[in-house]
Design a protein around this motif. Structure first.
Motif, short mmCIF file in Angstrom:
data_model
loop_
_atom_site.label_atom_id
_atom_site.label_comp_id
_atom_site.label_asym_id
_atom_site.label_seq_id
_atom_site.Cartn_x
_atom_site.Cartn_y
_atom_site.Cartn_z
N PHE A 188 -10.34 12.61 5.05
CA PHE A 188 -10.65 13.66 3.73
C PHE A 188 -12.24 14.21 4.07
O PHE A 188 -13.47 12.92 4.30
CB PHE A 188 -10.95 13.08 2.36
N VAL A 213 -14.54 11.09 4.74
CA VAL A 213 -14.76 10.22 4.37
C VAL A 213 -13.48 9.84 5.14
O VAL A 213 -12.21 10.34 4.97
CB VAL A 213 -14.02 9.89 2.74
N ALA A 270 -11.01 7.66 4.75
CA ALA A 270 -9.36 6.72 3.80
C ALA A 270 -8.62 5.71 4.79
O ALA A 270 -9.15 4.60 4.57
CB ALA A 270 -9.01 7.61 3.06
N GLU A 318 -9.31 -3.76 -0.69
CA GLU A 318 -10.15 -4.20 -2.30
C GLU A 318 -10.46 -2.78 -2.43
O GLU A 318 -9.47 -1.51 -1.70
CB GLU A 318 -11.35 -4.29 -2.01
N SER A 319 -10.64 -2.03 -4.11
CA SER A 319 -10.80 -0.95 -4.38
C SER A 319 -11.06 -0.17 -3.00
O SER A 319 -12.54 0.08 -2.33
CB SER A 319 -11.24 -0.69 -4.98
N GLY A 320 -10.34 1.33 -2.77
CA GLY A 320 -11.28 1.91 -1.98
C GLY A 320 -10.88 1.63 -0.32
O GLY A 320 -11.13 2.92 0.49
N CYS A 321 -10.09 0.83 -0.18
CA CYS A 321 -9.76 0.72 1.63
C CYS A 321 -8.99 1.34 1.51
O CYS A 321 -8.91 1.67 2.96
CB CYS A 321 -9.95 -0.95 1.20
N GLY A 322 -8.54 1.94 0.96
CA GLY A 322 -6.82 3.30 1.23
C GLY A 322 -6.10 2.66 1.45
O GLY A 322 -4.86 3.59 1.91
N LYS A 323 -5.36 1.88 0.39
CA LYS A 323 -4.11 1.31 0.08
C LYS A 323 -3.26 2.65 -0.23
O LYS A 323 -1.88 2.69 0.10
CB LYS A 323 -3.96 0.50 -0.78
N SER A 324 -3.83 3.76 -1.50
CA SER A 324 -2.64 3.99 -1.62
C SER A 324 -2.42 5.31 -1.03
O SER A 324 -1.22 6.03 -0.77
CB SER A 324 -3.21 4.27 -2.94
N THR A 325 -3.98 5.48 0.16
CA THR A 325 -3.98 6.58 0.93
C THR A 325 -2.57 6.16 1.83
O THR A 325 -2.17 7.16 2.36
CB THR A 325 -4.92 7.06 1.50
N ARG A 346 1.25 13.14 1.65
CA ARG A 346 0.19 13.39 2.12
C ARG A 346 0.41 13.03 3.33
O ARG A 346 0.28 13.27 4.46
CB ARG A 346 -1.25 11.95 1.48
N GLU A 384 0.28 -0.71 -6.87
CA GLU A 384 0.21 -1.05 -8.18
C GLU A 384 0.74 -1.01 -9.06
O GLU A 384 0.67 -0.69 -10.12
CB GLU A 384 -1.15 -1.03 -8.60
N PRO A 396 -17.02 3.63 3.39
CA PRO A 396 -15.49 4.39 3.94
C PRO A 396 -16.31 5.72 5.32
O PRO A 396 -15.03 6.46 5.88
CB PRO A 396 -13.44 4.91 3.82
N1 LIG Z 1 -8.53 13.19 -2.60
C1 LIG Z 1 -9.42 12.87 -1.99
N2 LIG Z 1 -10.64 13.20 -1.07
C2 LIG Z 1 -11.29 12.45 -1.24
N3 LIG Z 1 -10.90 10.92 -1.04
C3 LIG Z 1 -10.34 10.69 -1.70
C4 LIG Z 1 -8.99 11.16 -1.49
N4 LIG Z 1 -8.72 10.70 -2.14
C5 LIG Z 1 -8.74 8.91 -1.86
N5 LIG Z 1 -10.40 9.24 -1.35
C6 LIG Z 1 -10.86 8.69 -0.97
O1 LIG Z 1 -9.96 7.22 0.44
C7 LIG Z 1 -10.59 6.51 0.13
C8 LIG Z 1 -9.44 5.55 0.05
O2 LIG Z 1 -8.64 5.17 -1.20
P1 LIG Z 1 -7.41 5.31 -1.77
O3 LIG Z 1 -6.94 5.83 -3.22
O4 LIG Z 1 -5.99 5.21 -0.69
O5 LIG Z 1 -7.51 3.41 -2.13
P2 LIG Z 1 -7.13 2.63 -2.91
O6 LIG Z 1 -7.10 1.23 -1.65
O7 LIG Z 1 -5.80 2.73 -3.06
O8 LIG Z 1 -8.21 2.11 -3.48
P3 LIG Z 1 -7.86 1.37 -5.56
O9 LIG Z 1 -7.35 -0.72 -5.12
O10 LIG Z 1 -9.09 1.66 -6.02
O11 LIG Z 1 -6.33 1.90 -5.56
C9 LIG Z 1 -11.85 5.32 -1.10
O12 LIG Z 1 -13.19 5.77 -0.55
C10 LIG Z 1 -11.65 6.42 -1.60
O13 LIG Z 1 -12.63 7.74 -2.51
#
Ligand SMILES: Nc1ncnc2c1ncn2[C@@H]1O[C@H](COP(=O)(O)OP(=O)(O)OP(=O)(O)O)[C@@H](O)[C@H]1O
Ligand SMILES: Nc1ncnc2c1ncn2[C@@H]1O[C@H](COP(=O)(O)OP(=O)(O)O)[C@@H](O)[C@H]1O
Ligand code: SF4
Ligand code: SF4
Ligand SMILES: [Mg+2]
Ligand SMILES: [Mg+2]
Lengths: 402, 372
Positions: A29, A43, A45, A64-71, A80, A195, A296
């Motif tokens: 990103f 970022v 991600a 952990e939170s923010g490691c990129g799972k949802s992405t 995406r 989740e 990240p």
């Molecule tokens: N649309 C976006 N624009 C900019 N940065 C993004 C966007 N979506 C996610 N990120 C960044 O990408 C990284 C991974 O995000 P992601 O949502 O995949 O994390 P996650 O592992 O699912 O976390 P969580 O457990 O909190 O859901 C994070 O640093 C987040 O801030």
């Protein structure tokens, strides 16, 4: 066969060939700044990850939170667009598909979101929420559609007469069931569960988890199951992938990931998971990570985990960890880890929660499936076992699931 | 990147950098503390006694019986867990103890709270404010909402030390620096001038703990202190609370919905359901020999890291009831597999079971009951 055969959590299901093949996937990103919104950084991600999901299997994805799972989950079904890399679904490169083709393909893959409160449109009735995908994909019309919606509600354990109600009339667990019904409407083969139970109350989590397992068995579904709760992931997964800061650091069957992990991060993550058993908690060997997860946008050089890695410290801070990004490599059968010193990590017993052997709860009826009478019997023998064993119980007593 | 320069390396503070060679196994310490506590219990008075506490909220839909006739005690230096699902009255219990219930709509309608010999409900508001600041420290779930975003971290900690301990500005600042390093914030003197948004979630929670400790409290009230944090950060914060409580002998009330956290942290547990304490006892008794169907139902439904369960988890069917005008039956009756007629016509009392201080609220597991 695969993990399913060795892991009693999952009765032998058919796990087949690769359904989804993710190759060197990157999702970055841009960080925009200044009045001209210039890109001042990125970022990272998801940063160059490869894995496959096999037909009929459940792949758990933890981190952990923010490691990129949802992405990752979104990129896998092309909600995406990746920055680089490919995702193949049943042999088709999702990036190559035309809009029409992609729409058709979407029928085969669905997603369930984390937050049952915001993922349903509050102004739509449950009936229209569930029939929307049927409409989009021209699946059923008129009477047939209404019938199908009722059928789906019943399938997820809701009253089929609730079609005219609105989301706010349902509890969190019920809303999550509605989300599941919506995902199932188009009869997909593959579902990304992002989740799906994290926002629910403890006693409701097991209900929804059971539903997902039941549906998986019934329709032979393939899941990418994203969660931060490692205990839940162990329960539901045939294989588990661990992410750290945009990278896949370990991938393997639960027996490997939980009992013999080859990545120091996996061991640290396991150490941090509390076990609802005071004796087990007192017995464990832990390593407590220092510091926070780095950003990240600016990941450390070399191995991204090195500033927090206990093995790196223990090995006297080898230069390789600071300069070379470790590849995900095979360390045992069907087991890959991204650590230069995975062999050392494998030797350790840090973080591993040794299988509970004394978990008979004396004074508690243990059998869930048999009727009350059987529960009394189970209870009596559990109590007897407790006496025999001077309070420790025995692993073979009726605590095991019947 | 050179490791020693990296601030995140030392962020855990000296007590938290356990490396695998000197792993922290809580066994011995835990046992020693438990013995010491048992000893205290025989001789000394209690730090906290709560008797028949009821707190209600008067809402449009009716009277919410958020906390209903709750009684429990806490020893000096002891860690008590209050566990239960969301909405069962955990936070309202904590807020009632410190008289922080929003009124209206809330009101403590009956009961007695004796803290360190002081009858809390009889204090004037001013006296209550002093008691809160001096003897009770708080940590809440979301550190961002409890820190003032417009004031520096250092100011907020020093202010607490200054007002409650009567320290001079200089002394209060020194104390703040000391506390920040104590809770594992590296380069603490430099970071005194930072604002909350410059800290990560875990660091903000550390700051909250520093503020809570600024006045050497006798009791730390931690309401879901790690729910908003990642597991590895959660482990750091829990370790911090544990070591501080050991070091200073601070009693802790730890409120959590996570039965794993409570198992590792607490000496005793109160299980709450629908505004009531339904079971209470030493941690080992609660986890190994629970005597209330809700308590063991919850434990049985949890997937565990150290256990491979059958494909189907056991569940508790149904949902927790709402707390408006509760009926005079066992509050768990509608979800209970063992329900008998008697459970529907009257509500059981908390009565003793095997084990020190072990009590449960269930007809079925009473000596003459049908669940044996
Ligand atoms: N649309 C976006 N624009 C900019 N940065 C993004 C966007 N979506 C996610 N990120 C960044 O990408 C990284 C991974 O995000 P992601 O949502 O995949 O994390 P996650 O592992 O699912 O976390 P969580 O457990 O909190 O859901 C994070 O640093 C987040 O801030
Ligand atoms: N300010 C309030 N107004 C009305 N009801 C409230 C208020 N605060 C809490 N309650 C109710 O009191 C009950 C217990 O709440 P709480 O103690 O916050 O639960 P938890 O166990 O999740 O901490 C719930 O039914 C909740 O809805
Ligand atoms: S490569 Fe080095 S720093 Fe990275 S996990 Fe392995 S030992 Fe730790
Ligand atoms: S009193 Fe009756 S309904 Fe209530 S928990 Fe016990 S057996 Fe179940
Ligand atoms: Mg996510
Ligand atoms: Mg609460």
């Amino acid at each position: 066969m695969t993990a399913a055969a060795t892991d009693p959590a999952t009765p032998a299901r058919q796990i087949g060939e690769t359904l989804i093949d993710v190759d060197r996937l990157k999702v970055h990103f841009p960080i925009l700044s200044g009045i001209f919104q210039r890109e001042s950084g990125r970022v990272r991600a998801v940063d160059d990850i490869s894995f496959e999901i096999r037909k009929g299997e459940t792949l758990g994805l933890v981190g952990e939170s923010g490691c990129g799972k949802s992405t990752t989950g979104r990129a896998v079904i092309r909600l995406r667009n990746p920055t680089a890399g490919t995702v193949r679904f049943d042999g088709h490169d999702l990036m190559d598909l035309s809009r029409g083709e992609l729409r058709k393909m979407r029928r085969r893959m669905q997603i369930i979101f984390q937050d049952p409160y915001s993922s349903l449109n509050p102004r739509m009735t449950v009936g229209s929420i569930i029939s929307e995908p049927l409409e989009t994909h021209d699946l059923a019309a008129g009477k047939a559609r209404i019938e199908r919606v009722r059928e789906l509600l019943a399938l997820v354990g809701l009253n089929p007469n609730y079609t005219d109600r609105y989301p706010h009339e349902f509890s969190g667990g019920q809303r999550q069931r509605i989300g599941v019904a919506r995902a199932l409407a188009v009869e997909p083969e593959f579902i990304v569960c992002d989740e799906p139970i994290s926002a629910l109350d403890v006693s409701i989590q097991a209900q929804v988890l059971n539903l997902l397992v039941e549906l998986r068995e019934k329709f032979g579904l393939t899941y990418l199951f994203i969660a931060h709760d490692l205990s839940v992931v162990r329960h539901i997964s045939d294989r588990v992938a661990v992410m750290y800061l945009g990278k896949l650091v370990e991938l393997g069957p639960p027996s490997a990931i939980y009992d013999a992990p080859g990545h120091p991060y996996t061991r640290a993550l396991l150490s941090a998971v509390p076990i609802p058993d005071p004796k087990a908690e007192r017995r464990r060997k832990r390593v407590i990570l220092t510091g926070d997860v780095p950003s990240p946008a600016n990941p450390p050089d070399g191995c991204r985990f090195h500033p927090r890695c206990w093995l790196y410290e223990r090995l006297g801070r080898p230069e390789q960890c600071r300069t070379e990004d470790p590849e995900l490599r095979t360390v045992a059968t069907d087991h890959r880890a991204a650590c230069h010193f995975a062999e050392e990590a494998l030797q350790s017993d840090i973080g591993v929660a040794h299988m509970a052997t004394d978990k008979v709860r004396h004074g508690t009826p243990q059998s869930a499936t048999a009727g009350l009478a059987a529960e009394h019997a189970a209870e009596a023998s559990a109590a007897a076992a407790a006496l025999d064993d001077s309070g420790t119980g025995s692993p073979n007593e009726p605590s095991a699931e019947v | 990147m050179s490791v020693s320069d990296d601030p995140s390396r030392v962020a855990g503070g000296p007590a938290l950098t356990d490396l695998p060679d000197d792993v922290s196994v809580a066994t011995e310490e835990g046992r020693r503390l438990a013995e010491q506590l048992a000893d205290n219990r025989r001789h000394a008075r209690k730090l906290l006694e709560v008797r028949n506490l009821s707190t209600h909220f008067y809402t449009r839909d009716g009277v919410v019986h958020a906390v209903d006739d709750v009684s429990f005690e806490l020893d000096y230096g002891e860690t008590l867990g209050i566990v239960g699902e969301s909405g069962c009255g955990k936070s309202v219990t904590a807020l009632s103890l410190t008289r922080l219930i929003a009124s209206p709509p809330g009101k403590i309608v009956s009961g007695q709270i004796i803290f360190d010999g002081i009858d809390v409900l009889k204090l004037s508001n001013e006296e209550m404010r002093l008691l809160r600041g001096k003897k009770i420290g708080f940590i809440f779930q979301d550190p961002m909402t409890s820190l003032n975003p417009t004031l520096t971290i250092g100011y907020q900690i020093a202010e607490s030390a200054k007002t409650h301990l009567g320290l001079s500005r200089k002394a209060a600042d020194d104390r703040a620096v000391e506390l920040l390093s104590k809770v594992g914030i590296p380069r603490s003197r430099e970071r005194m001038g930072d604002y909350p948004h410059q800290f990560s979630g875990g660091m903000r929670q550390r700051v909250m703990i520093a503020i809570a400790l600024a006045c050497d409290p006798m009791l730390l009230l931690a309401d879901e202190p790690t729910t908003a944090l990642d597991v590895t950060i959660q482990a750091q914060i829990l370790e911090l609370i544990r070591s501080l409580s050991d070091e200073f002998g601070t009693a802790v009330i730890l409120i959590t919905h996570d039965l794993g956290i409570a198992a590792g942290m607490c000496h005793r547990i109160n299980v709450m359901y629908a505004g009531r304490i339904v079971e209470t006892g030493l941690v080992d008794d609660i986890y190994e020999a629970p005597r209330m169907p809700y308590a063991w139902g919850l434990l049985d439904s949890l997937p565990r890291l150290d256990e491979v369960k059958g494909a189907r988890l056991r569940t508790i069917e149904g949902m927790p009831p709402d707390l408006i005008d509760p009926t005079s039956e066992c509050r768990f009756a509608v979800r209970c597999k063992y329900v008998h007629d008697r459970c529907r016509s009257e509500e059981p009392e908390l009565t003793p079971r095997d084990g020190e201080g072990h009590m449960a609220r269930c007809f079925g597991t009473e000596p003459e009951g049908w669940i044996q």
